[in-house]
Design a protein around this motif. Structure first.
Motif, PDB file in Angstrom:
ATOM      1  N   THR A   1       1.263  -1.084  12.916  1.00 17.24           N
ATOM      2  CA  THR A   1       1.104  -0.914  11.473  1.00 17.24           C
ATOM      3  C   THR A   1      -0.272  -0.293  11.222  1.00 17.24           C
ATOM      4  N   VAL A   2      -0.312   0.699  10.387  1.00 13.87           N
ATOM      5  CA  VAL A   2      -1.575   1.348  10.013  1.00 13.87           C
ATOM      6  C   VAL A   2      -1.654   1.372   8.490  1.00 13.87           C
ATOM      7  N   ASP A   3      -2.577   0.607   7.919  1.00 12.85           N
ATOM      8  CA  ASP A   3      -2.805   0.580   6.470  1.00 12.85           C
ATOM      9  C   ASP A   3      -1.569   0.127   5.703  1.00 12.85           C
ATOM     10  N   GLU A   4      -0.724  -0.705   6.298  1.00 10.95           N
ATOM     11  CA  GLU A   4       0.506  -1.125   5.624  1.00 10.95           C
ATOM     12  C   GLU A   4       0.374  -2.480   4.939  1.00 10.95           C
ATOM     13  N   LEU A   5      -0.459  -3.363   5.484  1.00  9.05           N
ATOM     14  CA  LEU A   5      -0.741  -4.638   4.821  1.00  9.05           C
ATOM     15  C   LEU A   5      -1.863  -4.448   3.807  1.00  9.05           C
ATOM     16  N   GLU A   6      -2.907  -3.791   4.243  1.00 11.62           N
ATOM     17  CA  GLU A   6      -3.991  -3.382   3.344  1.00 11.62           C
ATOM     18  C   GLU A   6      -4.631  -2.130   3.922  1.00 11.62           C
ATOM     19  N   VAL A   7      -5.134  -1.288   3.058  1.00 16.93           N
ATOM     20  CA  VAL A   7      -5.752  -0.049   3.505  1.00 16.93           C
ATOM     21  C   VAL A   7      -6.986  -0.382   4.351  1.00 16.93           C
ATOM     22  N   GLY A   8      -7.048   0.242   5.532  1.00 16.37           N
ATOM     23  CA  GLY A   8      -8.180   0.002   6.417  1.00 16.37           C
ATOM     24  C   GLY A   8      -7.912  -0.983   7.524  1.00 16.37           C
ATOM     25  N   LEU A   9      -6.663  -1.529   7.595  1.00 20.28           N
ATOM     26  CA  LEU A   9      -6.326  -2.510   8.626  1.00 20.28           C
ATOM     27  C   LEU A   9      -5.193  -1.977   9.497  1.00 20.28           C
ATOM     28  N   THR A  10      -5.399  -2.009  10.803  1.00 20.88           N
ATOM     29  CA  THR A  10      -4.376  -1.585  11.767  1.00 20.88           C
ATOM     30  C   THR A  10      -4.013  -2.752  12.677  1.00 20.88           C
TER      31      THR A  10
ATOM     32  N   THR B   1       0.867  -1.182   0.000  1.00 24.85           N
ATOM     33  CA  THR B   1       0.000   0.000   0.000  1.00 24.85           C
ATOM     34  C   THR B   1       0.905   1.233   0.000  1.00 24.85           C
ATOM     35  N   PRO B   2       0.365   2.411  -0.214  1.00 26.71           N
ATOM     36  CA  PRO B   2       1.198   3.621  -0.165  1.00 26.71           C
ATOM     37  C   PRO B   2       1.869   3.825   1.192  1.00 26.71           C
ATOM     38  N   ARG B   3       1.366   3.192   2.264  1.00 27.78           N
ATOM     39  CA  ARG B   3       1.926   3.407   3.598  1.00 27.78           C
ATOM     40  C   ARG B   3       2.887   2.308   4.037  1.00 27.78           C
ATOM     41  N   THR B   4       3.093   1.301   3.197  1.00 26.87           N
ATOM     42  CA  THR B   4       3.995   0.215   3.568  1.00 26.87           C
ATOM     43  C   THR B   4       5.432   0.720   3.685  1.00 26.87           C
ATOM     44  N   LEU B   5       6.088   0.379   4.803  1.00 27.47           N
ATOM     45  CA  LEU B   5       7.505   0.696   4.970  1.00 27.47           C
ATOM     46  C   LEU B   5       8.319  -0.383   4.270  1.00 27.47           C
ATOM     47  N   THR B   6       9.216   0.022   3.378  1.00 23.81           N
ATOM     48  CA  THR B   6       9.894  -0.970   2.533  1.00 23.81           C
ATOM     49  C   THR B   6      11.412  -0.905   2.584  1.00 23.81           C
ATOM     50  N   THR B   7      11.992   0.172   3.095  1.00 20.56           N
ATOM     51  CA  THR B   7      13.448   0.308   3.050  1.00 20.56           C
ATOM     52  C   THR B   7      14.052   0.084   4.441  1.00 20.56           C
ATOM     53  N   PRO B   8      15.311  -0.365   4.495  1.00 24.80           N
ATOM     54  CA  PRO B   8      15.969  -0.564   5.793  1.00 24.80           C
ATOM     55  C   PRO B   8      15.954   0.667   6.694  1.00 24.80           C
ATOM     56  N   PRO B   9      16.243   1.883   6.176  1.00 24.10           N
ATOM     57  CA  PRO B   9      16.190   3.055   7.071  1.00 24.10           C
ATOM     58  C   PRO B   9      14.805   3.288   7.667  1.00 24.10           C
ATOM     59  N   GLU B  10      13.752   3.082   6.860  1.00 27.05           N
ATOM     60  CA  GLU B  10      12.388   3.258   7.378  1.00 27.05           C
ATOM     61  C   GLU B  10      12.096   2.269   8.495  1.00 27.05           C
ATOM     62  N   LEU B  11      12.460   1.007   8.278  1.00 30.82           N
ATOM     63  CA  LEU B  11      12.199  -0.023   9.281  1.00 30.82           C
ATOM     64  C   LEU B  11      13.064   0.181  10.523  1.00 30.82           C
ATOM     65  N   GLN B  12      14.268   0.696  10.323  1.00 30.23           N
ATOM     66  CA  GLN B  12      15.145   0.969  11.465  1.00 30.23           C
ATOM     67  C   GLN B  12      14.569   2.071  12.345  1.00 30.23           C
ATOM     68  N   ARG B  13      14.084   3.145  11.737  1.00 26.75           N
ATOM     69  CA  ARG B  13      13.461   4.231  12.501  1.00 26.75           C
ATOM     70  C   ARG B  13      12.184   3.742  13.183  1.00 26.75           C
ATOM     71  N   ASP B  14      11.398   2.943  12.460  1.00 28.46           N
ATOM     72  CA  ASP B  14      10.160   2.415  13.018  1.00 28.46           C
ATOM     73  C   ASP B  14      10.458   1.502  14.215  1.00 28.46           C
ATOM     74  N   GLY B  15      11.521   0.701  14.107  1.00 28.78           N
ATOM     75  CA  GLY B  15      11.900  -0.190  15.203  1.00 28.78           C
ATOM     76  C   GLY B  15      12.344   0.580  16.437  1.00 28.78           C
ATOM     77  N   ALA B  16      13.086   1.678  16.224  1.00 30.32           N
ATOM     78  CA  ALA B  16      13.519   2.497  17.361  1.00 30.32           C
ATOM     79  C   ALA B  16      12.312   3.090  18.081  1.00 30.32           C
ATOM     80  N   THR B  17      11.316   3.520  17.314  1.00 31.75           N
ATOM     81  CA  THR B  17      10.086   4.052  17.916  1.00 31.75           C
ATOM     82  C   THR B  17       9.362   2.964  18.699  1.00 31.75           C
ATOM     83  N   ALA B  18       9.292   1.767  18.131  1.00 30.92           N
ATOM     84  CA  ALA B  18       8.619   0.647  18.801  1.00 30.92           C
ATOM     85  C   ALA B  18       9.298   0.314  20.126  1.00 30.92           C
TER      86      ALA B  18
END
Length: 258
Positions: free
Chosen positions: A188-197, A163-180
């Motif tokens: 995840t919000v709308d990353e597997l399919e739009v409308g699913l969290t 989806t347009p919101r899917t995180l796909t690059t290592p830097p994106e996932l690294q930043r997301d992991g630090a936040t987690a």
């Protein structure tokens, strides 16, 4: 005069010794067990001998006590995740009651994230059996737990964008992991399919290592304004599963979970 409860008391003491050994991070010496238990040396020796004879304990090359062959025989005959599911099931039911959403439990099998248990949503919208669905790891909150807490290496190359919101690059996932890691749960919000969290928190086992992810999923329209509340709930419930895995369920009984 011997008290009627002496047999039960002796059994309780033997269980205490076996429990200390099985839960220890390293082999325990006779002296450590005797001191920790507060038993007389003769009593400690007699009970450890009986536990060895029964296969519940054994000694390593240095003479330290470790879990015996009966524990390893049991583990070899059973899927270890079956026991994890059995332990986690009451807490998963509690999460379902708290949130009304679908509840999931995932583990690592090799380098793959596998969902091993689910409690269905109380809502018609959102009810689906995800245990049979192969979800790309980077698009699920459960999978992101294993990235964030270092059980899965971040990919070197870009990943599939679903989806347009899917995180796909290592830097994106690294930043997301630090936040987690900072807040204690992945989202995840709308990353597997739009409308699913999805929201998930780590469950820890021996040595405080992450062994599973406990999460929920549902329509974004129901969850997007509750992410922080639901995330905190999952962190608390995941800690309850961790406590049982560590053999300390006493505080759970007060809440009626255990």
């Amino acid at each position: 005069m011997t008290e009627p409860s002496s047999g039960t008391q002796a059994l309780d003491r033997a269980v205490q010794l076996a429990s200390m050994v099985v839960q220890a991070d390293e082999p325990l010496s006779f002296a450590e067990l005797q001191e920790a238990s507060g038993l007389a040396k003769s009593t400690t020796s007699r009970m450890l001998t009986a536990l060895e004879r029964g296969g519940l304990l054994e000694r390593d090359e240095s003479g330290g006590y470790v879990a015996g062959r009966l524990f390893w025989l049991y583990a070899a005959r059973h899927d270890p995740w079956e026991e994890l599911v059995r332990i986690a099931r009451p807490v998963m039911e509690r999460v379902g009651s708290d949130t009304q959403e679908s509840v999931h439990l995932s583990v690592m099998r090799g380098d793959k994230v596998v969902q091993v248990a689910q409690v269905d949503s109380r809502y018609l919208l959102g009810t689906r059996d995800w245990t049979q669905v192969d979800v790309p790891t980077h698009t699920s909150a459960l999978g992101k737990v294993f990235y964030a807490w270092g059980l899965l290496d971040l990919p070197r190359d870009g990943l599939e964008r679903l989806t347009p919101r899917t995180l796909t690059t290592p830097p994106e996932l690294q930043r997301d992991g630090a936040t987690a890691r900072r807040r204690g749960y992945a989202v995840t919000v709308d990353e597997l399919e739009v409308g699913l969290t999805g929201i998930a928190a780590p469950v820890r086992g021996a040595h405080d290592a992450v062994v599973a992810a406990l999460g929920i999923s549902g329509p974004t329209s129901r969850l997007d304004h509750r992410v922080e509340e639901l995330g905190r709930n999952l962190v608390t419930r995941a800690a309850e599963v961790t406590a049982v895995l560590h053999g300390s369920p006493h505080h759970l009984k007060k809440e009626g979970v255990a």
